[in-house]
Design a protein around this motif. Structure first.
Motif, PDB file in Angstrom:
ATOM      1  N   VAL A 149       8.361  11.989   5.710  1.00 17.63           N
ATOM      2  CA  VAL A 149       9.095  11.676   6.935  1.00 17.63           C
ATOM      3  C   VAL A 149       8.044  11.429   8.013  1.00 17.63           C
ATOM      4  N   TYR A 150       8.103  10.273   8.670  1.00 19.59           N
ATOM      5  CA  TYR A 150       7.026   9.950   9.616  1.00 19.59           C
ATOM      6  C   TYR A 150       7.561   9.415  10.938  1.00 19.59           C
ATOM      7  N   ARG A 151       6.727   9.539  11.960  1.00 13.32           N
ATOM      8  CA  ARG A 151       7.021   9.043  13.299  1.00 13.32           C
ATOM      9  C   ARG A 151       6.619   7.565  13.367  1.00 13.32           C
ATOM     10  N   THR A 152       7.603   6.691  13.469  1.00 13.33           N
ATOM     11  CA  THR A 152       7.306   5.263  13.521  1.00 13.33           C
ATOM     12  C   THR A 152       6.516   4.891  14.775  1.00 13.33           C
ATOM     13  N   ASP A 153       6.783   5.571  15.897  1.00 14.89           N
ATOM     14  CA  ASP A 153       6.071   5.244  17.134  1.00 14.89           C
ATOM     15  C   ASP A 153       4.596   5.633  17.057  1.00 14.89           C
ATOM     16  N   LEU A 154       4.301   6.774  16.447  1.00 12.78           N
ATOM     17  CA  LEU A 154       2.909   7.206  16.335  1.00 12.78           C
ATOM     18  C   LEU A 154       2.152   6.343  15.333  1.00 12.78           C
ATOM     19  N   PHE A 155       2.818   5.932  14.279  1.00  8.98           N
ATOM     20  CA  PHE A 155       2.185   5.018  13.315  1.00  8.98           C
ATOM     21  C   PHE A 155       1.867   3.687  13.996  1.00  8.98           C
ATOM     22  N   ARG A 156       2.814   3.192  14.779  1.00  7.99           N
ATOM     23  CA  ARG A 156       2.610   1.906  15.454  1.00  7.99           C
ATOM     24  C   ARG A 156       1.452   2.013  16.448  1.00  7.99           C
ATOM     25  N   LYS A 157       1.413   3.093  17.186  1.00  9.92           N
ATOM     26  CA  LYS A 157       0.350   3.303  18.174  1.00  9.92           C
ATOM     27  C   LYS A 157      -1.021   3.342  17.518  1.00  9.92           C
ATOM     28  N   ALA A 158      -1.090   3.930  16.316  1.00  7.76           N
ATOM     29  CA  ALA A 158      -2.368   4.047  15.615  1.00  7.76           C
ATOM     30  C   ALA A 158      -2.695   2.798  14.798  1.00  7.76           C
ATOM     31  N   GLY A 159      -1.777   1.840  14.758  1.00  7.40           N
ATOM     32  CA  GLY A 159      -2.005   0.633  13.979  1.00  7.40           C
ATOM     33  C   GLY A 159      -1.884   0.844  12.490  1.00  7.40           C
ATOM     34  N   VAL A 160      -1.016   1.772  12.090  1.00  4.54           N
ATOM     35  CA  VAL A 160      -0.815   2.080  10.672  1.00  4.54           C
ATOM     36  C   VAL A 160       0.531   1.520  10.223  1.00  4.54           C
ATOM     37  N   ASP A 161       0.509   0.732   9.174  1.00  4.03           N
ATOM     38  CA  ASP A 161       1.726   0.160   8.591  1.00  4.03           C
ATOM     39  C   ASP A 161       2.128   1.006   7.389  1.00  4.03           C
ATOM     40  N   ALA A 162       3.217   1.763   7.525  1.00  5.59           N
ATOM     41  CA  ALA A 162       3.637   2.681   6.459  1.00  5.59           C
ATOM     42  C   ALA A 162       3.977   1.945   5.163  1.00  5.59           C
ATOM     43  N   THR A 163       4.406   0.687   5.254  1.00  3.14           N
ATOM     44  CA  THR A 163       4.794  -0.043   4.046  1.00  3.14           C
ATOM     45  C   THR A 163       3.609  -0.354   3.146  1.00  3.14           C
ATOM     46  N   THR A 164       2.402  -0.232   3.678  1.00  3.20           N
ATOM     47  CA  THR A 164       1.204  -0.521   2.871  1.00  3.20           C
ATOM     48  C   THR A 164       0.638   0.724   2.195  1.00  3.20           C
ATOM     49  N   ILE A 165       1.225   1.889   2.458  1.00  2.00           N
ATOM     50  CA  ILE A 165       0.703   3.138   1.892  1.00  2.00           C
ATOM     51  C   ILE A 165       1.339   3.357   0.522  1.00  2.00           C
ATOM     52  N   LYS A 166       0.631   3.018  -0.516  1.00  2.00           N
ATOM     53  CA  LYS A 166       1.140   3.123  -1.883  1.00  2.00           C
ATOM     54  C   LYS A 166       0.345   4.097  -2.744  1.00  2.00           C
ATOM     55  N   THR A 167      -0.892   4.396  -2.347  1.00  2.00           N
ATOM     56  CA  THR A 167      -1.741   5.268  -3.152  1.00  2.00           C
ATOM     57  C   THR A 167      -2.188   6.466  -2.342  1.00  2.00           C
ATOM     58  N   ARG A 168      -2.680   7.485  -3.028  1.00  2.00           N
ATOM     59  CA  ARG A 168      -3.200   8.675  -2.338  1.00  2.00           C
ATOM     60  C   ARG A 168      -4.359   8.317  -1.415  1.00  2.00           C
ATOM     61  N   ASP A 169      -5.258   7.454  -1.887  1.00  2.00           N
ATOM     62  CA  ASP A 169      -6.409   7.090  -1.064  1.00  2.00           C
ATOM     63  C   ASP A 169      -5.966   6.393   0.215  1.00  2.00           C
ATOM     64  N   GLN A 170      -4.968   5.522   0.110  1.00  2.00           N
ATOM     65  CA  GLN A 170      -4.439   4.854   1.304  1.00  2.00           C
ATOM     66  C   GLN A 170      -3.766   5.852   2.233  1.00  2.00           C
ATOM     67  N   TRP A 171      -3.125   6.842   1.654  1.00  2.00           N
ATOM     68  CA  TRP A 171      -2.456   7.890   2.442  1.00  2.00           C
ATOM     69  C   TRP A 171      -3.485   8.701   3.224  1.00  2.00           C
ATOM     70  N   ILE A 172      -4.548   9.083   2.560  1.00  2.00           N
ATOM     71  CA  ILE A 172      -5.609   9.833   3.231  1.00  2.00           C
ATOM     72  C   ILE A 172      -6.218   8.998   4.358  1.00  2.00           C
ATOM     73  N   ALA A 173      -6.513   7.729   4.086  1.00  2.00           N
ATOM     74  CA  ALA A 173      -7.126   6.865   5.092  1.00  2.00           C
ATOM     75  C   ALA A 173      -6.213   6.695   6.300  1.00  2.00           C
ATOM     76  N   ALA A 174      -4.908   6.519   6.041  1.00  2.00           N
ATOM     77  CA  ALA A 174      -3.954   6.356   7.136  1.00  2.00           C
ATOM     78  C   ALA A 174      -3.860   7.625   7.968  1.00  2.00           C
ATOM     79  N   THR A 175      -3.868   8.771   7.307  1.00  2.00           N
ATOM     80  CA  THR A 175      -3.764  10.052   8.015  1.00  2.00           C
ATOM     81  C   THR A 175      -5.004  10.309   8.855  1.00  2.00           C
ATOM     82  N   GLU A 176      -6.152   9.967   8.331  1.00  2.00           N
ATOM     83  CA  GLU A 176      -7.391  10.096   9.113  1.00  2.00           C
ATOM     84  C   GLU A 176      -7.348   9.189  10.340  1.00  2.00           C
ATOM     85  N   LYS A 177      -6.808   7.993  10.192  1.00  2.00           N
ATOM     86  CA  LYS A 177      -6.692   7.063  11.324  1.00  2.00           C
ATOM     87  C   LYS A 177      -5.731   7.608  12.373  1.00  2.00           C
ATOM     88  N   LEU A 178      -4.642   8.200  11.935  1.00  2.00           N
ATOM     89  CA  LEU A 178      -3.691   8.808  12.872  1.00  2.00           C
ATOM     90  C   LEU A 178      -4.346   9.929  13.654  1.00  2.00           C
TER      91      LEU A 178
END
Length: 422
Positions: free
Chosen positions: A153-182
């Motif tokens: 469950v994620y905050r769409t506004d915070l993802f948008r602010k950080a420039g993270v597109d949730a639809t591209t997160i398909k792997t664990r490595d991408q998840w970690i990278a997105a979370t670090e960016k947030l």
């Protein structure tokens, strides 16, 4: 264990307490009309009042010789009530039970064996997380009813602010990278408490391990396997990207309430957790989204614990033929689609995942449900959860203890508990 209805999802329930068993009520046939009265126990929040009325009317129109009587039961104390019913001479004809509870009822010999009906009931496409715990000693006793599982469950506004597109997160490595960016944007990338053992179990299954495995004539705890240790290492890495407590689970404090109060980008929860977030902070309405827990590779979603229910028939039930008719209808395509749309559940078979495509939370669940699992299929697993050495193990690792040593200790406790039956 069993997930609640969508508004209450987000925590697993192991029912306790005592409710005295009463007569199923109206179990005798209606002599005046010549109709067979079929007594059914469904659980609180399993169906809405509107769905129940629609189903009863539709069922009786299709089967005018059967008068179906659905009684809604409370989860508190249901284990004792079902056990007493199975041992009585006045049991209901069909009972809804939590999917992982089937083994304990089947062990007593109190359930009807439907092994020879699996193909007829569409068993080739059943969700594994419902079908496997519905079987015991190679026989199928529980018929998959509906499922639910955790998603992100994620905050769409915070993802948008950080420039993270949730639809591209398909792997664990991408998840970690997105979370670090947030995290770099001043947001808490994820709130993950140290004892969310259901999430850890998913990572263990992803690695090819299990919480416990059969060995010889007994069971052996599996947390100290190389696969499970890799899973714990990933959990530790993900948990470190947030400020979740290391010594408590998702209910202490309630993680949805924590998310509602702060700049937290993600939690791992059932979609119903989003309703709790917005209830505590109405300003977040319309700002929450969902995606399946990512897997190791993009082609397979992360493994999840499948909560949900199976339907069982007591061996002493008076109307076995009519009970099978009921199972065929309620677990068949037509009513499964309607139930999923009404209750935001995952249907009981993989071929019906598209039925919830218009519901973002349920659609994300359905993707994960295709890689759903259950806890070790033994009646003694409830005793493991009561002690819960998995939680203690996770806290030990997150607070600096050697993972191998802590895992060996927890595995020994699981082994002893499963093989002692205590």
């Amino acid at each position: 264990m069993k997930y609640r209805s969508p508004a209450l999802l987000g925590a697993m329930l192991l029912s306790s307490g005592l409710i005295a068993c009463s007569s199923s009520g109206g179990s005798s046939d209606d002599a005046a009309s010549g109709r067979t009265v079929l007594d059914v126990w469904l659980m609180r929040d399993s169906v809405s009042d509107a769905f129940q009325k629609e189903f009863e009317a539709g069922f009786e129109k299709a089967h005018p010789e059967i008068d179906v009587k659905i009684q809604i039961q409370e989860w508190d104390g249901i284990g004792e009530k079902v056990t007493a019913a199975l041992a009585s001479n006045d049991a209901p004809d069909v009972i809804e039970v939590g999917n992982t509870q089937v083994a304990q009822y089947a062990q007593s010999g109190g359930l009807t064996d439907f092994t020879d009906k699996v193909a007829e009931l569409g068993g080739d496409t059943w969700l594994k997380g419902l079908a496997e715990p519905g079987a015991y000693d190679g026989k199928q006793y529980g018929i998959p009813y509906y499922a639910a599982n955790r998603v992100v469950v994620y905050r769409t506004d915070l993802f948008r602010k950080a420039g993270v597109d949730a639809t591209t997160i398909k792997t664990r490595d991408q998840w970690i990278a997105a979370t670090e960016k947030l995290n770099r944007g001043g947001t808490q990338g994820i709130y993950l408490p140290g004892q969310n053992w259901y999430a850890l179990a998913g990572f263990v299954w992803d690695e090819g391990g299990d919480l416990a495995v059969r060995e010889g004539g007994g069971w052996k705890g599996g947390l100290d396997s190389p696969e499970a240790l890799r899973a714990m290492a990933f959990y530790q890495r993900l948990q470190a990207l947030g400020k979740g407590p290391k010594d408590s689970d998702e209910s202490q404090p309630p993680q949805a309430e924590v998310m509602a109060k702060g700049q937290i980008a993600q939690i791992i929860a059932a979609p119903g957790g989003a309703a709790v977030v917005t209830q505590n902070n109405p300003e977040l309405k319309g700002k929450l989204g969902f995606f399946p827990i990512p897997g190791k590779t993009a082609d397979t979603p992360g493994a999840v614990f499948t909560g949900g229910s199976d339907l069982v028939v007591p061996a002493v039930a008076a109307h076995q033929k009519e009970a099978l008719t009921f199972l065929r209808e309620l677990t068949g395509d037509t009513w499964q689609k309607k139930l999923a749309l009404t209750m935001s559940y995952v249907p009981n078979r993989t071929t019906l995942a598209g039925a919830v495509s218009a519901d973002p939370g349920a659609a994300a669940m359905a993707v994960g449900a295709a890689n759903g699992h259950a806890t070790p299929n033994t009646p003694q697993w409830a005793a493991v959860e009561a002690k819960n050495p998995i939680k203690d193990y996770m806290t030990a690792v997150l607070t600096g203890r050697d993972a191998g040593s802590a895992a060996a200790t927890a595995s020994r406790t699981i082994t002893t508990t499963l093989n002692s039956g205590s």
